[in-house]
Design an enzyme around this catalytic site. Structure first.
Site, short mmCIF file in Angstrom:
data_model
loop_
_atom_site.label_atom_id
_atom_site.label_comp_id
_atom_site.label_asym_id
_atom_site.label_seq_id
_atom_site.Cartn_x
_atom_site.Cartn_y
_atom_site.Cartn_z
N ASN A 1 -4.51 -1.57 12.98
CA ASN A 1 -5.40 -2.05 11.94
C ASN A 1 -6.78 -2.46 12.46
O ASN A 1 -7.73 -2.60 11.68
CB ASN A 1 -4.74 -3.21 11.19
CG ASN A 1 -3.71 -2.69 10.22
OD1 ASN A 1 -4.04 -2.16 9.16
ND2 ASN A 1 -2.44 -2.80 10.60
N THR B 1 0.88 -1.16 0.00
CA THR B 1 0.00 0.00 0.00
C THR B 1 0.91 1.19 0.00
O THR B 1 1.13 1.87 0.99
CB THR B 1 -0.99 0.07 1.17
OG1 THR B 1 -1.81 1.21 0.98
CG2 THR B 1 -0.36 0.13 2.49
N SER C 1 -11.07 4.74 12.31
CA SER C 1 -11.37 5.68 13.38
C SER C 1 -10.13 6.42 13.84
O SER C 1 -10.23 7.33 14.63
CB SER C 1 -12.01 4.95 14.55
OG SER C 1 -11.18 3.91 15.00
#
Length: 402
Positions: free
Chosen positions: A397, A189, A402
């Site tokens: 994770n 990522t 949030s």
């Protein structure tokens, strides 16, 4: 006198190559930090890219690939964090194109010269009004703010500047990237951007990038997951004034070495900044049957959760390394494998060597852990980078949105 020595390569203080400009700002995609920016060349640059192999390739990634493949040219890349624009359907495709057009209109250039990169939460539609307003506020500066605007769970910006001499002219290569979790390239990522003022034709640059990524970014792993948004893009605008680089150019090996230094540094930066990581792990494999198997074994070891947990806990359990080697399909001399951790040999001829468990455990408290393996099956090598697996990784994770 023509200087062609590779000793001209230097890691320098951060600077943008000649003819490159940037800017960044807060568009409101995430709380309290820059989340939008761009990278702009004074002139259209030769460009190359490599992209995620995840089947759910995000809209901006697909658009950038399509754009670069048109003519291997880019003049700008606009990027955001806080929203991946991935798994967003037809609307996501439209929004990526709208983001591209907004940047092109602001810069007064053709849309086919603008790449788009996004990173962040998957499955949420891009807040296009915020994006457009943010792009409208961007200018052309020499700041490094854009290197921070792409960060998500990263703990710091990852950058490098390397200079070298090509045709007796100073050539600068500056790269930056983001990446911390969901990292198991092809690629990670991660978003990686490399700029250079060297002159090198786009197709030549593409070949060099693809080859070097296989040796660098594709040899890092944090958690075994491959993202939907990964890409590495290179722009070369020729503003240094050198003759175009090809394999027959006298200084081509110098440029290749400098280019690999940039990508390998950024790859290691990502591995060392893995989510929750406390240690960078490097695995070096020797005695491989071929280079592909050397890379395979190195990456399997560094990606093993058992090995990663062993390193986090400081447990000198070399059996974890052996099981990782054994689960590959690589050629191995089953009675001739050697394993060392931080320079201390723990396995000789596939059996326990004479070593001090306490001494090895002590070295496992260091921030850098190096595992050296000899498969005794050939003459090739492989290297991979990763990190330990910590409680913090789960915490990050478990509450990512949030």
């Amino acid at each position: 006198m023509q200087i062609t020595s590779e000793s001209s390569i230097e890691v320098s203080t951060f600077e943008w190559p000649a003819g490159f400009y940037t800017d960044a700002g807060h568009a409101g995609l995430k709380k309290g930090a820059d989340d939008l920016g761009w990278l702009v060349s004074k002139v259209p640059a030769d460009a190359a890219g490599v992209y995620t192999t995840n089947q759910f390739q995000a809209a901006p990634t697909a658009l950038t690939k399509q754009t670069i493949n048109l003519a291997h040219k880019l003049q700008a890349i606009v990027m955001n964090s806080g929203n991946a624009n991935s798994c967003t359907g037809v609307q996501g495709t439209h929004d990526a194109a709208a983001m591209q057009k907004a940047a092109a209109d602001k810069l007064k250039i053709d849309s086919n010269l603008v790449g788009v990169a996004s990173t962040g939460v998957i499955g949420e539609q891009l807040p296009l009004d915020k994006i457009k307003k943010g792009i409208d506020g961007l200018g052309l500066t020499k700041s490094d703010d854009v290197t921070k605007a792409v960060l998500t769970t990263d703990t710091h910006a990852k950058t490098i500047t390397v200079t070298c001499l090509i045709d007796n002219k100073k050539v600068t290569l500056t790269g930056f990237c983001k990446g911390s979790g969901m990292i198991h390239p092809n690629m990670a990522t991660m978003l990686g951007f490399v700029t250079t003022d060297a002159a090198i034709e786009g197709n030549q640059l593409q070949g060099l990038l693809s080859e070097t990524v296989n040796q660098t970014f594709n040899q890092i792993t944090v958690d075994g997951d491959t993202s939907t948004n990964d890409m590495v893009v290179v722009m070369a605008n020729g503003q240094a004034g050198n003759d175009s680089l090809t394999p027959s150019h006298e200084d081509y090996p110098t440029f290749v070495k400098a280019f690999k230094l940039v990508l390998s540094h950024l790859a290691k930066e990502i591995a060392g900044d893995g989510e929750g990581a406390s240690k960078l792990v490097e695995v070096n494999v020797a005695g491989a049957y071929n280079a592909l198997e050397g890379q395979q074994v190195a990456k399997t070891i560094v990606g093993s959760n058992l090995v990663k947990a062993m390193i986090f806990g400081g447990d000198a359990n070399w059996g974890r390394v052996m099981q990782a080697i054994g689960q590959t399909t690589a050629h191995v001399d089953l009675n001739g494998v050697s394993v060392s951790i931080n320079g201390i040999q723990m396995v000789k001829n596939s059996l326990a060597a004479d070593y001090s468990e306490n001494e090895v455990a002590k070295t496992l408290t260091e921030k850098m852990v190096t595992i050296d393996v000899d498969l005794n099956a050939g003459t090739d090598t492989g290297t991979a980078w990763g990190c330990d697996l910590t409680y913090k990784y789960v915490q990050i994770n478990a509450s990512y949105r949030s």
